[in-house]
Design a protein around this motif. Structure first.
Motif, PDB file in Angstrom:
ATOM      1  N   LEU A   1     -39.645 -41.972  28.055  1.00  0.00           N
ATOM      2  CA  LEU A   1     -40.052 -40.966  27.073  1.00  0.00           C
ATOM      3  C   LEU A   1     -41.041 -39.988  27.697  1.00  0.00           C
ATOM      4  CD1 LEU A   1     -40.899 -41.317  23.395  1.00  0.00           C
ATOM      5  CD2 LEU A   1     -42.633 -40.316  24.843  1.00  0.00           C
ATOM      6  N   GLY A   2     -40.773 -38.699  27.453  1.00  0.00           N
ATOM      7  CA  GLY A   2     -41.730 -37.670  27.850  1.00  0.00           C
ATOM      8  C   GLY A   2     -41.731 -37.329  29.330  1.00  0.00           C
ATOM      9  N   GLU A   3     -40.881 -37.986  30.135  1.00  0.00           N
ATOM     10  CA  GLU A   3     -40.878 -37.683  31.569  1.00  0.00           C
ATOM     11  C   GLU A   3     -39.964 -36.496  31.856  1.00  0.00           C
ATOM     12  OE1 GLU A   3     -40.188 -41.073  34.191  1.00  0.00           O
ATOM     13  OE2 GLU A   3     -41.149 -42.395  32.737  1.00  0.00           O
ATOM     14  N   THR A   4     -40.436 -35.594  32.668  1.00  0.00           N
ATOM     15  CA  THR A   4     -39.637 -34.437  33.047  1.00  0.00           C
ATOM     16  C   THR A   4     -38.354 -34.918  33.737  1.00  0.00           C
ATOM     17  OG1 THR A   4     -41.741 -33.372  33.428  1.00  0.00           O
ATOM     18  CG2 THR A   4     -39.811 -32.200  34.181  1.00  0.00           C
ATOM     19  N   GLY A   5     -37.232 -34.349  33.320  1.00  0.00           N
ATOM     20  CA  GLY A   5     -35.957 -34.749  33.919  1.00  0.00           C
ATOM     21  C   GLY A   5     -35.335 -35.981  33.293  1.00  0.00           C
ATOM     22  N   ASN A   6     -35.919 -36.458  32.199  1.00  0.00           N
ATOM     23  CA  ASN A   6     -35.433 -37.726  31.624  1.00  0.00           C
ATOM     24  C   ASN A   6     -34.078 -37.612  30.930  1.00  0.00           C
ATOM     25  OD1 ASN A   6     -36.012 -36.465  29.219  1.00  0.00           O
ATOM     26  ND2 ASN A   6     -37.760 -37.774  28.688  1.00  0.00           N
ATOM     27  N   PHE A   7     -33.545 -36.406  30.711  1.00  0.00           N
ATOM     28  CA  PHE A   7     -32.280 -36.307  29.966  1.00  0.00           C
ATOM     29  C   PHE A   7     -31.149 -37.030  30.680  1.00  0.00           C
ATOM     30  CE2 PHE A   7     -29.214 -33.287  31.861  1.00  0.00           C
ATOM     31  CZ  PHE A   7     -29.925 -32.864  32.956  1.00  0.00           C
TER      32      PHE A   7
ATOM     33  N   TYR B   1     -36.797 -36.825  24.734  1.00  0.00           N
ATOM     34  CA  TYR B   1     -35.838 -37.329  25.735  1.00  0.00           C
ATOM     35  C   TYR B   1     -34.917 -36.246  26.259  1.00  0.00           C
ATOM     36  CZ  TYR B   1     -37.254 -41.930  24.273  1.00  0.00           C
ATOM     37  OH  TYR B   1     -37.991 -43.048  24.021  1.00  0.00           O
ATOM     38  N   SER B   2     -35.180 -34.995  25.887  1.00  0.00           N
ATOM     39  CA  SER B   2     -34.251 -33.918  26.255  1.00  0.00           C
ATOM     40  C   SER B   2     -34.906 -32.986  27.262  1.00  0.00           C
ATOM     41  CB  SER B   2     -33.839 -33.159  24.982  1.00  0.00           C
ATOM     42  OG  SER B   2     -33.360 -34.071  24.016  1.00  0.00           O
ATOM     43  N   TYR B   3     -35.553 -33.596  28.240  1.00  0.00           N
ATOM     44  CA  TYR B   3     -36.320 -32.826  29.216  1.00  0.00           C
ATOM     45  C   TYR B   3     -35.543 -32.678  30.513  1.00  0.00           C
ATOM     46  CZ  TYR B   3     -40.368 -33.638  26.131  1.00  0.00           C
ATOM     47  OH  TYR B   3     -41.220 -33.689  25.066  1.00  0.00           O
ATOM     48  N   GLY B   4     -35.255 -31.421  30.884  1.00  0.00           N
ATOM     49  CA  GLY B   4     -34.604 -31.150  32.156  1.00  0.00           C
ATOM     50  C   GLY B   4     -35.647 -30.880  33.225  1.00  0.00           C
ATOM     51  N   LEU B   5     -35.134 -30.562  34.400  1.00  0.00           N
ATOM     52  CA  LEU B   5     -35.996 -30.376  35.555  1.00  0.00           C
ATOM     53  C   LEU B   5     -35.560 -29.084  36.238  1.00  0.00           C
ATOM     54  CD1 LEU B   5     -38.109 -32.222  36.968  1.00  0.00           C
ATOM     55  CD2 LEU B   5     -36.247 -33.132  38.335  1.00  0.00           C
ATOM     56  N   THR B   6     -36.489 -28.209  36.526  1.00  0.00           N
ATOM     57  CA  THR B   6     -36.124 -27.006  37.287  1.00  0.00           C
ATOM     58  C   THR B   6     -36.099 -27.359  38.769  1.00  0.00           C
ATOM     59  OG1 THR B   6     -38.397 -26.320  37.655  1.00  0.00           O
ATOM     60  CG2 THR B   6     -37.353 -25.572  35.611  1.00  0.00           C
ATOM     61  N   ASN B   7     -35.601 -26.428  39.582  1.00  0.00           N
ATOM     62  CA  ASN B   7     -35.564 -26.671  41.038  1.00  0.00           C
ATOM     63  C   ASN B   7     -36.946 -26.946  41.590  1.00  0.00           C
ATOM     64  OD1 ASN B   7     -32.842 -26.284  41.054  1.00  0.00           O
ATOM     65  ND2 ASN B   7     -32.999 -24.075  41.472  1.00  0.00           N
ATOM     66  N   LYS B   8     -37.930 -26.349  40.939  1.00  0.00           N
ATOM     67  CA  LYS B   8     -39.300 -26.532  41.442  1.00  0.00           C
ATOM     68  C   LYS B   8     -39.978 -27.751  40.813  1.00  0.00           C
ATOM     69  CE  LYS B   8     -40.174 -21.681  42.523  1.00  0.00           C
ATOM     70  NZ  LYS B   8     -40.715 -20.427  41.964  1.00  0.00           N
TER      71      LYS B   8
ATOM     72  N   PHE C   1     -46.028 -26.298  28.750  1.00  0.00           N
ATOM     73  CA  PHE C   1     -45.320 -27.564  28.515  1.00  0.00           C
ATOM     74  C   PHE C   1     -45.125 -27.791  27.010  1.00  0.00           C
ATOM     75  CE2 PHE C   1     -44.284 -32.011  28.526  1.00  0.00           C
ATOM     76  CZ  PHE C   1     -43.736 -32.266  29.773  1.00  0.00           C
ATOM     77  N   ASN C   2     -46.188 -27.614  26.232  1.00  0.00           N
ATOM     78  CA  ASN C   2     -46.104 -27.810  24.771  1.00  0.00           C
ATOM     79  C   ASN C   2     -45.145 -26.817  24.138  1.00  0.00           C
ATOM     80  OD1 ASN C   2     -49.679 -28.503  24.391  1.00  0.00           O
ATOM     81  ND2 ASN C   2     -48.039 -29.793  25.141  1.00  0.00           N
ATOM     82  N   ALA C   3     -45.202 -25.569  24.601  1.00  0.00           N
ATOM     83  CA  ALA C   3     -44.327 -24.539  24.037  1.00  0.00           C
ATOM     84  C   ALA C   3     -42.862 -24.893  24.283  1.00  0.00           C
ATOM     85  CB  ALA C   3     -44.669 -23.189  24.641  1.00  0.00           C
ATOM     86  N   ILE C   4     -42.589 -25.405  25.486  1.00  0.00           N
ATOM     87  CA  ILE C   4     -41.199 -25.802  25.790  1.00  0.00           C
ATOM     88  C   ILE C   4     -40.786 -26.990  24.918  1.00  0.00           C
ATOM     89  CG2 ILE C   4     -39.634 -26.636  27.594  1.00  0.00           C
ATOM     90  CD1 ILE C   4     -41.422 -25.155  29.644  1.00  0.00           C
ATOM     91  N   GLN C   5     -41.688 -27.958  24.787  1.00  0.00           N
ATOM     92  CA  GLN C   5     -41.397 -29.114  23.916  1.00  0.00           C
ATOM     93  C   GLN C   5     -41.033 -28.658  22.500  1.00  0.00           C
ATOM     94  OE1 GLN C   5     -45.262 -31.199  24.557  1.00  0.00           O
ATOM     95  NE2 GLN C   5     -44.014 -32.997  25.025  1.00  0.00           N
ATOM     96  N   TRP C   6     -41.820 -27.712  22.007  1.00  0.00           N
ATOM     97  CA  TRP C   6     -41.615 -27.187  20.656  1.00  0.00           C
ATOM     98  C   TRP C   6     -40.221 -26.574  20.535  1.00  0.00           C
ATOM     99  CZ3 TRP C   6     -40.985 -22.179  18.613  1.00  0.00           C
ATOM    100  CH2 TRP C   6     -41.288 -22.011  17.253  1.00  0.00           C
ATOM    101  N   CYS C   7     -39.850 -25.790  21.559  1.00  0.00           N
ATOM    102  CA  CYS C   7     -38.525 -25.152  21.536  1.00  0.00           C
ATOM    103  C   CYS C   7     -37.412 -26.192  21.608  1.00  0.00           C
ATOM    104  CB  CYS C   7     -38.380 -24.193  22.714  1.00  0.00           C
ATOM    105  SG  CYS C   7     -39.449 -22.757  22.580  1.00  0.00           S
ATOM    106  N   ILE C   8     -37.620 -27.232  22.421  1.00  0.00           N
ATOM    107  CA  ILE C   8     -36.567 -28.237  22.611  1.00  0.00           C
ATOM    108  C   ILE C   8     -36.191 -28.892  21.280  1.00  0.00           C
ATOM    109  CG2 ILE C   8     -36.042 -30.482  23.661  1.00  0.00           C
ATOM    110  CD1 ILE C   8     -37.677 -29.556  26.116  1.00  0.00           C
ATOM    111  N   GLY C   9     -37.204 -29.224  20.492  1.00  0.00           N
ATOM    112  CA  GLY C   9     -36.927 -29.853  19.196  1.00  0.00           C
ATOM    113  C   GLY C   9     -36.088 -28.957  18.309  1.00  0.00           C
TER     114      GLY C   9
END
Lengths: 433, 545
Positions: free
Chosen positions: B240-246, B269-276, B353-361
């Motif tokens: 949970l909450g780990e970047t790239g966990n999707f 659980y819907s966190y992707g990972l950018t190249n960086k 990070f929070n803003a992205i989390q908000w959008c993901i939901g």
């Protein structure tokens, strides 16, 4: 003649809540108690129907109804009453007491405000890493006992849950653990330790400061291994920190030697921070050695009903919290209450004289199974069936595990809950009419 | 007896979409006729009538909630309710006291709520609090994902015996704790943490039995299916909450295909990972999978900007959060069963990070096509307080409003999310589904979440307003068991709800060898373990069918 054997009885004496007692009852009288410590046995054997406090109003025998009516009269006429105690009664009675306090716009407090209260406050600053007693039994390979003497205050704790207990990953019990005791004098408990560090009274804060520094590998200016910190050479503290870091599952059991010595909540904030920081290396936990069997429960109930663990005041119709302002001790000393309900505790035995003296001068209602130092002068004395002997209910163990107490024998009097409920009904009737 | 007239009724289960329909209520139920026509009448002109809301996942009662309340007086000082003739006082914003929790839910039109994570050893505490949480039918989910006995059984060789024994232990845990559903939190991960080992993925062998999270989840999902429990496996998965966990999330979903599973607070659980190595939204990948797997349900765990109190049985995750934020931390290991952690939080729109989390939901809510698959939650109080539901409803129903908030987020947010491109707006029917009907269905509650004859008369009536936040924030009426409990957003009555429990068929006893383990390794007697009937004021057994 009827003889019955009750098993897995929960002992309502101390915060360990041993739940494996065997109680033999003959003709509604407790004859024998097994699997129990000396204190628990005495407590149970003593709290029997023939030892009850008298039912009295202003020194005269009376009916329950008279007592309820007089209690309700005192409380409705008071401007700022306090309800105090609750550490040796059920969560259900606690809940009813909070409701009565709200109805009366009263203050409500429990003995933790001068006992383990500083630990409760420290948790508001830094939180706490803790675990249940079964985890200590199953996993702890290092136990640090600080300012506590469980052998005498919680006599079965070592055998049941901690130092001596055989657990899942500590199958050899005592042999599988390292035990360190830190105290200002040798105790029965420190005799069981591998290492005893006798410290100068009042030096706890300084010691923990040094331990935290050592754990972080900070340089300690001007100190050598021989330098004394709290009366103990620095080398010993260094050794302790190494032991802590090398352990797999370490537990600090702390008592009022730490919560009530100089520094109070700052000591606990400090030790909990150390425990927190040790979790960067290994697993580490702290457990407060709560004394009265359900003092934790009285904190729990106050918290779920008001948001706050102690020193709560309903004067404005909603709960406010301010230890030092609304704690029982301070309110009595400053003469800010004008009537008191004392329940399941003995303030005359525990509180400073000035507080007791003022308490004696205001109308007081005492709800307790047996006589205590308040009984002779309380205006209303209502004996109750003791929790865990004459009535059921919930108690919270020192590690937050809730257990249901059993009723073993019949008592000719109501429970705390019933008394509080009856008074509440009467007060509510007066307030609404 | 009571009649609701002139309202626009939204009852998706019965296919009623905004129709003018009379509702007749007698004895706490919806009926088809009343014996006395001169009964009380509620005129719902200009109002929307919906079944009472159902909270599928919330932390409202029990040991960790109370520890959080105790740790955070700063959460309570400015947020309080004064007592009235009918209602009790209380305090708290993200972690309100028990009475206040009941009232707050009630004044949003919610009438049922489930506490999402309770260790069996401390279930008595959760039930004590629920007894004093009024106006809600409630239940608890029992934690099993790091249970010693379950892990021990799963490590046994005999496949048939293993299955039977697993059934026994799950039945025993559920009935002892008076639980409603099987909850799994970071399976294996909490036990691993107690050994100071790292984060676990699907196939990490876990001490002491070297079984894997995959074994635990499949074993329990199979058991839930075979015991015919009304609710599927309630799963808080690994990482949970780990970047790239999707990636792990999708693997977990694939592993559990064919089983009844509810994936909770899926946003985390819907966190992707950018190249960086930074966070990006992977809501699209997750939504696409769910769109082709209608058998699964989820709830969102929507982030709300402002204060939150994170609390889960996922102790390693909470420890990470503690180290990340430096905020105070409670940890509580529970013997034989689980752990728990608590860390207060603040979600800020200015923090990328929070803003992205908000959008993901919100993306999950907008990209998952079938509203029956996703339930509105904030994983209260982890992603924000449940009192923010009206605001989230407005975000879903009003894309202009949504876009105006997106414009206030960290400027880089749109680079890592797709929310701005999504034009979908929820209808009132869809809102009724994600807040009432879908959770009722996912929980197997046949008398809730609809307004057909025989349904419980738990009803919310909202004045139709253009601003949907205001509309859902202050119902004109809320009925619980057919009684009016809220009028114009004010709670006017207070009584205890029912406790929802399950009683799966078969033995509820622990197998003899495990009785021995219990005696050796628990710190209480087996006879003192099970929650006694006294803790349930009005129990109701929901059938396993």
């Amino acid at each position: 003649m009827t003889v019955s054997l009750h098993q897995d009885v929960v002992c309502a004496f101390c915060g360990s809540l041993c739940d494996d007692l065997e109680v033999e009852v003959e003709n509604n009288e407790i004859k024998k108690v097994k699997n129990v410590c000396a204190i628990g046995r005495n407590k149970i054997m003593h709290q029997q129907p023939h030892n009850m406090a008298p039912l009295r109003v202003n020194g005269k025998e009376c009916s329950l109804d008279d007592a309820y009516n007089e209690a309700a009269r005192i409380l409705t006429e008071a401007k700022a009453p306090i309800i105090y105690g609750l550490s040796s009664t059920t969560a259900e009675a606690n809940s009813e007491a909070v409701e009565l306090a709200e109805l009366l716009n009263a203050a409500i407090d429990n003995p933790s405000s001068y006992c383990h209260g500083p630990g409760v406050l420290a948790r508001q600053h830094v939180g706490m890493s803790t675990c249940t007693l079964g985890e200590v039994k199953n996993r702890a390979d290092l136990i640090v006992i600080w300012g506590a003497n469980p052998m005498e205050s919680h006599p079965r704790h070592f055998n049941q849950y901690s130092v001596m207990a055989k657990g899942m990953y500590v199958p050899d019990g005592r042999k599988g653990r390292k035990v360190v005791a830190i105290d200002v004098r040798p105790t029965m408990s420190s005799k069981n330790a591998d290492i005893f560090l006798q410290i100068t009274p009042g030096s706890d804060f300084e010691i923990i400061n040094v331990l935290r520094s050592l754990a972080k590998n900070l340089k300690l200016e001007g100190l050598t291994d021989e330098s004394l910190v709290g009366g103990v050479p620095l080398a010993n503290w260094r050794e302790l920190v190494e032991m802590m870091k090398a352990s797999h599952y370490g537990v600090v059991l702390f008592g009022i030697g730490l919560t009530q010595s100089r520094g109070k909540d700052l000591n606990i904030e400090h030790i909990l921070s150390l425990v927190d920081e040790l979790n960067r290396y290994t697993r580490f936990y702290a457990i407060p050695m709560r004394g009265h069997a359900n003092v934790n429960g009285s904190n729990q109930v106050l918290v779920w009903r008001t948001g706050f663990p102690l020193a709560v005041n309903f004067y404005r119709g909603y709960p406010r919290f301010n230890p030092g302002e609304f704690s029982v001790f301070d309110m009595l000393i400053r003469k800010e209450v004008d009537a008191a309900v004392i329940i399941a505790t003995d303030p005359a035995a525990h509180l400073p004289q000035a507080a007791v003296k003022y308490l004696q001068s205001i109308p007081t209602i005492l709800i307790d199974p047996i006589e205590n130092l308040v009984t002779p002068w309380a205006n209303v004395v209502i004996p109750v069936a003791p929790a865990g002997i004459g009535t059921e209910g919930t108690y919270y163990r020192m590690d937050n595990v809730p257990l249901r107490l059993k009723k073993i024998i019949d008592f000719p009097c109501p429970s705390d809950y019933e008394v509080l409920h009856a008074i509440k009904e009467r007060v509510s009737h007066v307030k609404n009419s | 007896m009571l009649k609701i007239v002139n309202g626009q009724v939204y009852d998706p289960i019965n296919g009623v979409i905004g129709e003018g329909q009379e509702l007749l209520i007698d004895n706490g139920k919806i009926v088809d006729s009343l014996s006395d026509e001169n009964c009380q009448i509620i005129d719902a002109s200009g109002c929307v009538v919906m079944p009472g809301g159902i909270e599928i996942h919330s932390h409202i009662a029990g040991p960790k909630v109370n520890s959080a309340r105790s740790m955070c007086p700063e959460d309570h000082y400015d947020h309080f309710m004064i007592k009235t003739q009918k209602t009790r006082s209380g305090t708290g914003y993200t972690i309100p006291s028990t009475y206040m929790t009941g009232y707050q839910y009630s004044r949003l039109g919610y009438t049922t709520a489930f506490e999402a994570a309770v260790p069996a050893l401390e279930a008595r505490h959760a039930h004590e609090e629920l007894k004093e949480t009024p106006l809600l039918d409630s239940g608890i989910y029992t934690l099993m994902g790091n249970n010693y006995m379950i892990m021990k059984i799963l490590s046994e060789k005999d496949e048939v015996g293993r299955r039977e024994r697993l059934h026994d232990v799950v039945r025993w845990l559920l009935t002892s704790s008076k639980g409603y559903a099987v909850k799994v939190v970071n399976p294996g991960g909490v036990e691993n943490w107690k050994w100071n080992n790292g984060s676990v993925d699907l196939d990490t062998p876990v001490a002491p039995f070297r079984i894997t999270p995959r074994n635990i989840m499949i074993g329990l999902a199979e058991t839930v299916k075979e015991l015919k429990l009304p609710h599927g496996l309630h799963l808080h998965a690994n990482r949970l909450g780990e970047t790239g966990n999707f990636v792990t999330t999708l693997e977990t979903m694939k592993a559990l295909e064919g089983y009844p599973v509810h994936f909770t607070h899926l946003q985390f659980y819907s966190y992707g990972l950018t190249n960086k190595g930074a966070l990006r939204s992977a809501a699209r990948e997750i939504a696409e999978y769910l769109n082709t797997h209608p058998e699964f349900t989820c709830d969102v765990g929507q982030i709300v900007f402002g204060p939150a109190t994170t609390m889960t049985a996922d102790s390693p995750m909470q420890f990470r959060l503690h180290q990340l934020t430096g905020n105070k931390w409670i940890n509580a290991d529970v013997e034989m069963e689980t752990g728990a952690g608590i860390v207060p939080m603040m979600y800020k729109p200015s923090v990328l990070f929070n803003a992205i989390q908000w959008c993901i939901g919100l993306e999950l809510l907008l990209l998952i096509k079938d509203p029956w698959q996703i339930v509105l939650t904030t994983d209260h109080p982890n992603a924000g307080p449940f009192t923010s539901y009206p605001q989230i409803i407005r975000l879903l129903m009003d894309s202009d409003y949504r876009n105006s908030i997106i414009d206030q987020l960290h400027p880089k947010t749109t680079q890592f999310t797709n929310l701005k491109e999504l034009k979908r707006e929820y209808t009132l029917e869809e809102i009724a589904i994600i807040t009432r009907s879908a959770p009722a269905k996912a929980l197997g509650l046949t008398k809730k979440g609809h307004l057909g004859v025989g349904a419980e008369a738990d009803i919310a009536i909202y004045k139709m307003l253009k601003n949907k936040e205001r509309m859902f924030d202050s119902p004109a009426y809320v009925l619980k068991n057919g009684k009016i409990v809220v009028r114009d957003g004010i709670v006017i009555d207070s009584f205890a709800g029912r406790r929802l429990i399950v009683e799966p068929d078969g033995s509820k006893c622990l197998p003899p060898d495990l009785v021995k383990d219990f005696a050796s390794y628990y710190s209480v007697a087996l006879s003192n373990f099970a929650v006694q009937d006294e803790y349930l004021l009005h129990p109701e057994v929901i059938p396993c069918i």
